[in-house]
Scaffold this motif. Structure first.
Motif, short mmCIF file in Angstrom:
data_model
loop_
_atom_site.label_atom_id
_atom_site.label_comp_id
_atom_site.label_asym_id
_atom_site.label_seq_id
_atom_site.Cartn_x
_atom_site.Cartn_y
_atom_site.Cartn_z
N SER A 1 0.81 -1.22 0.00
CA SER A 1 0.00 0.00 0.00
C SER A 1 0.85 1.28 0.00
O SER A 1 0.32 2.37 0.11
N LYS A 2 2.19 1.13 -0.11
CA LYS A 2 3.03 2.33 0.02
C LYS A 2 3.29 3.05 -1.30
O LYS A 2 3.82 4.15 -1.31
N THR A 3 2.97 2.42 -2.42
CA THR A 3 3.39 3.04 -3.68
C THR A 3 2.29 3.14 -4.73
O THR A 3 1.25 2.49 -4.63
N SER A 4 2.57 3.96 -5.72
CA SER A 4 2.02 3.89 -7.08
C SER A 4 0.60 4.40 -7.32
O SER A 4 0.16 4.44 -8.46
N LEU A 5 -0.14 4.75 -6.26
CA LEU A 5 -1.47 5.31 -6.54
C LEU A 5 -1.27 6.55 -7.41
O LEU A 5 -0.41 7.38 -7.13
N GLY A 6 -2.04 6.65 -8.43
CA GLY A 6 -1.90 7.77 -9.37
C GLY A 6 -1.27 7.33 -10.68
O GLY A 6 -1.51 7.94 -11.72
N ASP A 7 -0.45 6.25 -10.63
CA ASP A 7 0.21 5.77 -11.86
C ASP A 7 -0.62 4.62 -12.44
O ASP A 7 -0.27 3.45 -12.29
N TRP A 8 -1.68 4.97 -13.09
CA TRP A 8 -2.67 3.97 -13.49
C TRP A 8 -2.29 3.29 -14.81
O TRP A 8 -2.99 3.40 -15.81
N LEU A 9 -1.13 2.61 -14.78
CA LEU A 9 -0.64 1.88 -15.96
C LEU A 9 -0.39 0.44 -15.55
O LEU A 9 0.08 0.18 -14.43
N ILE A 10 -0.66 -0.49 -16.45
CA ILE A 10 -0.51 -1.91 -16.12
C ILE A 10 0.95 -2.20 -15.76
O ILE A 10 1.87 -1.79 -16.46
N ASP A 11 1.16 -2.94 -14.66
CA ASP A 11 2.51 -3.36 -14.27
C ASP A 11 2.94 -4.54 -15.14
O ASP A 11 2.42 -5.66 -15.00
N LYS A 12 3.88 -4.27 -16.03
CA LYS A 12 4.26 -5.29 -17.01
C LYS A 12 5.06 -6.44 -16.38
O LYS A 12 5.23 -7.49 -16.99
N ARG A 13 5.57 -6.22 -15.16
CA ARG A 13 6.25 -7.34 -14.51
C ARG A 13 5.23 -8.39 -14.06
O ARG A 13 5.50 -9.57 -14.02
N PRO B 1 -9.10 6.58 -7.39
CA PRO B 1 -8.75 7.74 -8.19
C PRO B 1 -8.42 9.01 -7.39
O PRO B 1 -7.64 9.84 -7.86
N GLU B 2 -9.02 9.15 -6.20
CA GLU B 2 -8.84 10.41 -5.47
C GLU B 2 -7.49 10.52 -4.76
O GLU B 2 -7.21 11.54 -4.14
N MET B 3 -6.67 9.46 -4.86
CA MET B 3 -5.46 9.40 -4.05
C MET B 3 -4.18 9.36 -4.87
O MET B 3 -4.20 9.02 -6.05
N VAL B 4 -3.05 9.66 -4.18
CA VAL B 4 -1.74 9.54 -4.82
C VAL B 4 -0.74 9.09 -3.75
O VAL B 4 -0.81 9.52 -2.59
N SER B 5 0.19 8.20 -4.15
CA SER B 5 1.22 7.74 -3.21
C SER B 5 2.39 8.71 -3.25
O SER B 5 2.70 9.26 -4.32
N PRO B 6 3.10 8.88 -2.10
CA PRO B 6 4.30 9.72 -2.13
C PRO B 6 5.29 9.18 -3.16
O PRO B 6 5.94 9.95 -3.86
N ASP B 7 5.37 7.85 -3.25
CA ASP B 7 6.26 7.22 -4.21
C ASP B 7 5.47 6.94 -5.50
O ASP B 7 4.95 5.85 -5.71
N SER B 8 5.36 7.98 -6.33
CA SER B 8 4.62 7.81 -7.58
C SER B 8 5.12 8.83 -8.59
O SER B 8 5.62 9.89 -8.23
N GLN B 9 4.99 8.46 -9.86
CA GLN B 9 5.37 9.41 -10.91
C GLN B 9 4.46 10.63 -10.88
O GLN B 9 4.88 11.75 -11.13
N LEU B 10 3.18 10.38 -10.56
CA LEU B 10 2.21 11.49 -10.59
C LEU B 10 2.59 12.59 -9.61
O LEU B 10 2.57 13.78 -9.94
N LEU B 11 2.95 12.20 -8.38
CA LEU B 11 3.29 13.22 -7.39
C LEU B 11 4.59 13.94 -7.74
O LEU B 11 4.71 15.15 -7.53
#
Ligand code: GLA
Length: 729
Positions: free
Chosen positions: A377-389, A415-425
């Motif tokens: 739960s610590k990462t990636s909210l906001g980066d709504w792209l499929i994880d290819k791994r 959608p209303e959230m963003v993680s500190p560890d994200s490209q979006l932020l």
């Protein structure tokens, strides 16, 4: 008598009625709006219930020659401060930052067919089967140059009334609206109880009922979401019975901060209010600008809390949920959350699609964990792209396969959230809510996006639209897993800082309105760590809500029972999960978990890839049975028969609208050696009819089922349950 709103010049009375209920307002001295009655329909009203006016010490009068006339005694429709009414006002405004006195006088009224339009907010919808009329009363303060319009809508076939208020600044002074109640009702104290709902994550919709004490009792929230700590609901009731006694109940068509209040004064007069939370609200109006309160739904029942719930359920179905979902049923789904948590991948989802098809499911839902680097739960909210791994071949072929097999495909978003560890932020640090001076707090390791900003709204609309379009998504689970601690925008707004929480809601409603209008066939499920934002506002856009993250066979009984005060069980989703339960470690039989989920809009979230053979058979049979039952369940009248809050038996009944088919569900929780006789009475049946039970073909008379009841034979074990189908002969 049919639907009618009348006004008599002679008596100065407005009488709103539909033949079942009446709501009566009087214009007193061409100035004040007095609340005279709300209850069972009156043929006529001769003012015989009015409070006598006596000259009393401490009471103040607007007239030098009538010291006995005081607003201390007049039951008010829309009370204001500084007029001798010392109870909580319905409105507070400040002019030019200083004077907060206002004296509104009756000015005019009009009666229109249909419902009013409230800009930007969810609201009661018109329905061709249920006509409505609306009374709009205008009050004016000529000194402050302020106009307030009070809206009252009444329906032909529903015993709900809608109220809301609008304020307009006609002066050149800047007006700050500090409070604008959606509804305020003064009534007579007869020893009623007050009922509200409190709760927490995994323990939503707990009922609270007690005597009304002198002073104020207030619930509500400042968390930026309607629940689960306090639900926008307050009811006064003669007793706590499900089947008898008067209930006057209020809820809001709104999903943000709210307040409910009951106040009992020195003369035992009561005031009941609901609206925006005024402690965390302020709205600036320049000349000719207006502000609208959310709508309140007022429900009167003369047959206890079950009667109240029936009115809320039918009202929500006919006037709140998106009309094209009104009569439909939802797909039976398997959700990946409790089976995989963040550990989702292509191979698992591929197997899940195959297995879902084999077992008779109708939809597969990929929950959290599918997007760029989202392993916890610590990462990636906001980066709504499929994880290819996790999904090296993207999602297209899994979704295509599901579609080819006749399954729908759904996916989780927050959608209303963003993680500190994200490209979006990284890209948009000014898109999160925070004040200029302090670091924002984290909640579930995430920040809240500033939905009051148009760029943020546009980002969400385009990101979700493209995703739904590209991947042919059939269902979105829209989650919201933290509350708003710092309701501040980093971008200057023209509004007062205290306006922000409401601006956030307007931004959210705009986004979900656009998405649901653009994709009317996509089923959006509402979720906020379960039922944390489960209200009539969200129901206006999203027809179903994940009622709780707690899927335990016992705790869920209370949650569903409490939520059914306001919501029909089919507006709640309930999943069969694994045992021992992940939230409580309690072990309950599969059939009991199935029977509980079958009492809602049903799905699964246990690992169906790892089922024992006997459970595979049970799951298949359960899905088949639910397919057979769900039309009845989804469109039923729902009756609570025995409460988990105060007994070892939980029981409820689904009745087809034509009152011919029934499903009775009973849970006997703890096994006690000295408890072997369990009687259920069904007071809602027709005493003149006979009923045949499917299981043993027994024919039982209505009177026997109503008054004598039936014994249910449970097994010698904890957490047993029984479902019985019966029909009118
Ligand atoms: C919330 C929801 C759950 C699940 C998780 C995913 O807690 O209520 O059902 O979707 O988020 O993180």
């Amino acid at each position: 008598m049919t639907l009618n709103i009348s006004f008599s010049e002679e008596t100065q009375l407005f009488h709103l009625t539909n033949g079942d209920i009446s709501y009566i307002i009087e214009i007193v001295h061409n100035t004040y709006l007095a609340h005279r009655y709300w209850g069972k329909a009156l043929r006529d009203y001769g003012k015989h219930n009015q409070v006598p006016m006596y000259k009393k010490t401490f009471a103040a009068s607007p007239y030098a020659n009538r010291p006995e006339f005081s607003l201390e005694f007049l039951p008010m429709e829309f009370p204001q401060s500084y007029q001798g009414d010392f109870k909580n006002p319905a409105i507070r405004v400040t002019r030019n930052m200083t004077i907060d006195q206002i004296r509104l006088k009756y000015h005019s009224h009009k009666i229109i067919n249909g419902l009013p339009r409230i800009p930007e907010l969810p609201q009661a919808r018109e329905s061709s089967e249920d006509l409505a009329r609306t009374l709009i009363i205008s009050m004016i303060d000529d000194i402050a140059k302020v106009k307030v319009d009070l809206y009252y809508s009444i329906f032909e076939n529903s015993n709900a009334i809608i109220r809301s208020s609008k304020i307009t600044n006609h002066g050149s002074a800047i007006l700050s609206v500090e409070q604008l109640a959606s509804a305020s009702i003064d009534c007579y104290y007869q020893g009623q109880n007050v009922t509200t709902m409190h709760g927490s994550h995994q323990k939503e919709f707990q009922l609270d009922s007690h005597k009304i004490h002198h002073g104020q009792f207030k619930t509500g929230t400042s968390r930026g979401a309607s629940g689960p700590q306090h639900v926008p609901f307050i009811a006064l009731s003669e007793n706590n019975s499900e089947t008898s006694g008067e209930v006057h109940a209020l809820t809001l068509i709104y999903s943000g901060n709210h307040t409910e209040l009951v106040e009992r004064d020195q003369y035992n007069q009561i005031r009941l209010q609901i609206g925006l939370n005024s402690d965390h609200f302020s709205w600036t109006l320049e000349k000719n600008q207006s502000f609208y309160s959310p709508q309140a739904v007022l429900v009167y029942s003369s047959i206890g809390f079950n009667g109240m719930s029936q009115i809320f359920h039918d009202f929500a179905t006919n006037h709140i949920v998106p009309p094209h979902f009104r009569n439909g049923t939802a797909p039976i789904l398997i959700n990946s959350w409790e089976m995989s948590y963040f550990d989702v991948n292509e191979q698992k989802m591929d197997s899940l699609v195959n297995k879902a098809c084999e077992l008779g499911f109708e939809a597969v839902i990929l929950d959290d964990g599918w997007f760029l680097g989202r392993n916890n739960s610590k990462t990636s909210l906001g980066d709504w792209l499929i994880d290819k791994r996790k999904f090296p071949n993207d999602l297209h072929h899994i979704i295509n396969k599901a579609h080819l097999l006749g399954l729908k495909f759904g996916i989780w978003f927050e959608p209303e959230m963003v993680s500190p560890d994200s490209q979006l932020l990284n890209k948009h640090p000014d898109w999160i809510m925070k004040s200029k001076w302090y670091e924002p707090l984290l909640g579930r390791n995430q920040y809240v996006l500033d939905l009051a900003q148009i760029e943020v709204q546009d980002f969400l609309i385009s990101t979700l639209s493209n995703f739904i379009h590209n991947y042919k998504i059939d269902y979105i689970k829209w989650d919201m897993n933290r509350h708003i601690t710092e309701p501040f925008s980093q971008i200057n707004t023209l509004q007062h800082p205290k306006a922000y929480s409401h601006q956030y809601m307007l931004g959210l409603y705009k986004v979900i309105n656009q998405l649901t209008s653009k994709f009317p066939n996509v089923l959006f499920e509402n979720c906020s760590s379960g039922g944390g934002r489960f209200d009539f506002g969200m129901l206006y856009y999203f027809p179903q809500t994940w009622a709780s993250d707690n899927t335990d066979g016992l705790d869920r009984q209370e949650i569903q029972y409490g939520a059914s005060y306001l919501f029909h069980p089919y507006q709640m989703t309930g999943h069969v999960s694994v045992t021992p339960n992940h939230q409580t470690q309690r072990q309950t039989p599969l059939t009991t978990r199935q029977n509980l989920a079958s009492s809602t809009n049903m799905g699964y979230e246990l690992d169906i890839l790892d089922l024992e053979t006997c459970d595979t058979i049970l799951v298949k049979e359960h899905i088949d049975q639910y397919k057979h039952d769900r039309k009845l369940i989804s469109s039923s009248n729902f009756y609570r028969l025995s409460s988990p809050f105060n007994s070892n038996l939980t029981a409820w009944l689904f009745e087809s609208k034509n009152k011919s088919e029934y499903i009775l569900t009973v849970f006997r929780n703890r096994f006690h050696v000295n408890e072997h006789h369990h009687i259920i009475k069904i007071p809602y049946l027709n005493p003149d009819a006979d009923y045949i039970f499917e299981k043993n073909s027994a024919v039982i008379s209505g009177t026997e089922l109503i008054y004598s009841g039936i014994h249910l034979q449970f097994e010698k074990k904890d957490w047993d349950s029984i479902i019985l189908h019966f029909s009118k002969t």
